[in-house]
Design a protein around this motif. Structure first.
Motif, PDB file in Angstrom:
ATOM      1  N   LYS A   1      42.587  53.883  33.159  1.00 16.29           N
ATOM      2  CA  LYS A   1      41.904  53.519  31.912  1.00 16.29           C
ATOM      3  C   LYS A   1      41.357  54.782  31.265  1.00 16.29           C
ATOM      4  O   LYS A   1      40.795  55.639  31.964  1.00 16.29           O
TER       5      LYS A   1
ATOM      6  N   VAL B   1      29.834  45.113  35.145  1.00 14.50           N
ATOM      7  CA  VAL B   1      29.589  46.065  36.235  1.00 14.50           C
ATOM      8  C   VAL B   1      28.998  45.286  37.412  1.00 14.50           C
ATOM      9  O   VAL B   1      28.085  44.475  37.240  1.00 14.50           O
TER      10      VAL B   1
ATOM     11  N   LEU C   1      38.051  47.168  38.574  1.00 14.34           N
ATOM     12  CA  LEU C   1      38.012  48.474  37.914  1.00 14.34           C
ATOM     13  C   LEU C   1      37.130  49.424  38.714  1.00 14.34           C
ATOM     14  O   LEU C   1      35.969  49.118  38.974  1.00 14.34           O
TER      15      LEU C   1
ATOM     16  N   TYR D   1      33.377  50.080  43.730  1.00 23.96           N
ATOM     17  CA  TYR D   1      33.466  51.526  43.987  1.00 23.96           C
ATOM     18  C   TYR D   1      33.676  51.829  45.469  1.00 23.96           C
ATOM     19  O   TYR D   1      33.772  52.989  45.852  1.00 23.96           O
TER      20      TYR D   1
ATOM     21  N   GLU E   1      34.531  47.320  24.301  1.00 19.71           N
ATOM     22  CA  GLU E   1      33.138  47.313  24.766  1.00 19.71           C
ATOM     23  C   GLU E   1      32.189  47.339  23.576  1.00 19.71           C
ATOM     24  O   GLU E   1      32.328  48.171  22.668  1.00 19.71           O
TER      25      GLU E   1
ATOM     26  N   THR F   1      33.771  45.576  38.278  1.00 22.14           N
ATOM     27  CA  THR F   1      33.918  46.916  38.849  1.00 22.14           C
ATOM     28  C   THR F   1      33.616  46.876  40.340  1.00 22.14           C
ATOM     29  O   THR F   1      32.896  45.995  40.828  1.00 22.14           O
TER      30      THR F   1
ATOM     31  N   HIS G   1      40.497  51.854  26.339  1.00 19.37           N
ATOM     32  CA  HIS G   1      39.104  51.375  26.225  1.00 19.37           C
ATOM     33  C   HIS G   1      38.577  51.752  24.833  1.00 19.37           C
ATOM     34  O   HIS G   1      38.424  52.932  24.518  1.00 19.37           O
TER      35      HIS G   1
ATOM     36  N   ILE H   1      33.728  43.370  27.097  1.00 15.24           N
ATOM     37  CA  ILE H   1      32.408  43.522  27.725  1.00 15.24           C
ATOM     38  C   ILE H   1      31.405  43.673  26.585  1.00 15.24           C
ATOM     39  O   ILE H   1      31.518  44.589  25.769  1.00 15.24           O
TER      40      ILE H   1
ATOM     41  N   ASP I   1      39.323  54.587  36.305  1.00 13.80           N
ATOM     42  CA  ASP I   1      38.943  55.299  35.088  1.00 13.80           C
ATOM     43  C   ASP I   1      39.352  56.753  35.162  1.00 13.80           C
ATOM     44  O   ASP I   1      39.180  57.412  36.200  1.00 13.80           O
TER      45      ASP I   1
ATOM     46  N   GLY J   1      35.286  51.994  37.922  1.00 11.47           N
ATOM     47  CA  GLY J   1      34.801  52.535  36.648  1.00 11.47           C
ATOM     48  C   GLY J   1      34.049  53.839  36.863  1.00 11.47           C
ATOM     49  O   GLY J   1      33.432  54.061  37.912  1.00 11.47           O
ATOM     50  N   ASP J   2      34.064  54.672  35.823  1.00  9.96           N
ATOM     51  CA  ASP J   2      33.240  55.879  35.925  1.00  9.96           C
ATOM     52  C   ASP J   2      31.764  55.524  35.725  1.00  9.96           C
ATOM     53  O   ASP J   2      30.895  56.390  35.802  1.00  9.96           O
ATOM     54  N   SER J   3      31.487  54.227  35.527  1.00 16.81           N
ATOM     55  CA  SER J   3      30.093  53.756  35.589  1.00 16.81           C
ATOM     56  C   SER J   3      29.489  54.080  36.944  1.00 16.81           C
ATOM     57  O   SER J   3      28.273  54.016  37.114  1.00 16.81           O
TER      58      SER J   3
ATOM     59  N   LEU K   1      40.660  47.245  26.541  1.00 19.90           N
ATOM     60  CA  LEU K   1      39.305  46.847  26.918  1.00 19.90           C
ATOM     61  C   LEU K   1      38.409  47.192  25.742  1.00 19.90           C
ATOM     62  O   LEU K   1      38.459  48.322  25.243  1.00 19.90           O
TER      63      LEU K   1
ATOM     64  N   ILE L   1      34.799  41.542  31.668  1.00 18.30           N
ATOM     65  CA  ILE L   1      34.455  42.458  32.755  1.00 18.30           C
ATOM     66  C   ILE L   1      32.969  42.749  32.707  1.00 18.30           C
ATOM     67  O   ILE L   1      32.370  42.773  31.619  1.00 18.30           O
TER      68      ILE L   1
HETATM   69  O1  KIV Z   1      33.088  52.485  33.712  1.00 20.15           O
HETATM   70  C1  KIV Z   1      33.065  51.254  33.661  1.00 20.15           C
HETATM   71  O2  KIV Z   1      32.615  50.558  34.585  1.00 20.15           O
HETATM   72  C2  KIV Z   1      33.589  50.600  32.486  1.00 20.15           C
HETATM   73  C3  KIV Z   1      33.195  49.176  32.271  1.00 20.15           C
HETATM   74  C4  KIV Z   1      31.803  49.120  31.789  1.00 20.15           C
HETATM   75  C5  KIV Z   1      34.128  48.485  31.373  1.00 20.15           C
HETATM   76  O3  KIV Z   1      34.251  51.202  31.704  1.00 20.15           O
END
Ligand code: KIV
Length: 264
Positions: free
Chosen positions: A118, A220, A47, A30, A187, A28, A142, A208, A89, A49-51, A185, A218
Motif C-alpha cells: 500500500k 487500527v 494490513l 503488527y 481515509e 491492522t 491510499h 476509514i 505499507d 500499517g505504518d500506523s 483505500l 478498516i
Molecule cells: O497505517 C495504517 O494503519 C493505515 C490505516 C489507518 C488505513 O494506513
C-alpha cells in the motif's frame, strides 16, 4: 516459514466480494499473535500499517517508520496468517521514485511475505503504481488523508471538503485504477465523496472515517481494543465490551459485514 497458503483471500476474491456486495472486513496487525487471532476470526484483509509507528513505537506520526521496521513486522504477521490477504505499507519516502518503489516493494513481498503493498497516493504516483503493477506487484492506493504527509498538510484533518480537492481525489482514484492499482483505500474524506469514488471505479474501495458506502472498512487494531497510546480517532469504535480480544475482533467483523459499522 509463512503459514500463508493459496486458498486464502486474493485480489480476485476481493473483487467478487465487491460484486456480490459483501462488505470486506479489514484490520491492522503488527505481530504474529494478533495476526493469528484476526485470521482465525475470519478477517478478509490484514494490513501491516505504518500506523505501527504510533501504536507500537509510540511516536507522534508514521514518518519515522523505516523499511526495516516494515519488513520485520510484515514477516511477523505473514508467519501467522493462513487465510487473510496480507498488505504491507510502504513507509515514508520508500516510493519516492520508480526505482526505490520497485526495490522496496520487492523486499516487502520477498522478505516480508506481503501479498500486496500500500502506498499513499495522488495522481502523481500513477507512474509508480503502473510500474509496480507491470512487474506483478499488487498495489493498494491510499487516498484522502495521507498521514505520511502530516508535516506538509499540518494536521490530521478531513480531506476533500471543497469542490477542487474532492475532484482531485476522485480524479486520482480513476488515474490510479487506470495505472493498475488493485485496491483503493480512502481515509477521512466526506461519506458522499467516498460513495462517489466507490460508484465510479471498478475496484474494491476500503474506507476509514469515510462513511458507510465503501466496499469495506478498516480500523487500527489498538483502536478497537481501546488501547491506543495516543488519541483515538472519532470514527473508531471500541469492541472490548464483548469480553475477550477474540470476541471483539469477531464482533467487529460481524458489524462490518452486516453494515452496522460504521453507523449512519
Ligand atoms: O497505517 C495504517 O494503519 C493505515 C490505516 C489507518 C488505513 O494506513
Amino acid at each position: 516459514m509463512s503459514a500463508q497458503n493459496s486458498v486464502g483471500t486474493s485480489i480476485n476474491s476481493l473483487r467478487q466480494m465487491r460484486e456480490r456486495k459483501e462488505k470486506i472486513a479489514c484490520l491492522t496487525a503488527y505481530d504474529a499473535a494478533f495476526a493469528k487471532v484476526l485470521d482465525e476470526a475470519g478477517m478478509d484483509v490484514i494490513l501491516v500499517g505504518d500506523s505501527l509507528g504510533m501504536v507500537v513505537q509510540g511516536n507522534s506520526s508514521t514518518v519515522s517508520v523505516t523499511m526495516e521496521d516494515m519488513i520485520y513486522h510484515t514477516r511477523c504477521v505473514a508467519s501467522a496468517v493462513a487465510s487473510a490477504l496480507v498488505i504491507a505499507d510502504m513507509p515514508f519516502m520508500s516510493y519516492s521514485n520508480v526505482d526505490n518503489a520497485l526495490h522496496n516493494a520487492t523486499l516487502l513481498m520477498q522478505e516480508g511475505g506481503a501479498q500486496m503493498v500500500k502506498l499513499e497516493a495522488t495522481q502523481r504516483q500513477a507512474e509508480i503504481v503502473s510500474e509496480l503493477s507491470a512487474c506483478g506487484v499488487p498495489v493498494c492506493a491510499h487516498l484522502g488523508l495521507r498521514p505520511q504527509y502530516i508535516h506538509k498538510i499540518g494536521g490530521y484533518q478531513i480531506q476533500g471538503t471543497d469542490n477542487d480537492s474532492a475532484d482531485a481525489i476522485l480524479q486520482a482514484a480513476v488515474a490510479l485504477q487506470n495505472a493498475g492499482a488493485d485496491l483503493l483505500l480512502v481515509e477521512c474524506i466526506p461519506a458522499s465523496l467516498a460513495a462517489q469514488i466507490t460508484n465510479t471505479v471498478e475496484l474494491p474501495v476500503i474506507g476509514i472515517g469515510a462513511g458507510r458506502d465503501c466496499d469495506g472498512q478498516i480500523l487500527v487494531l489498538q483502536d478497537i481494543l481501546g488501547i491506543t497510546p495516543g488519541k483515538t480517532p472519532p470514527f473508531a469504535k471500541n469492541y472490548m465490551g464483548n469480553g475477550t480480544i477474540q470476541n471483539a475482533v469477531r464482533a467487529y467483523i460481524k458489524e462490518v459485514k452486516s453494515g452496522e459499522f460504521p453507523p449512519a
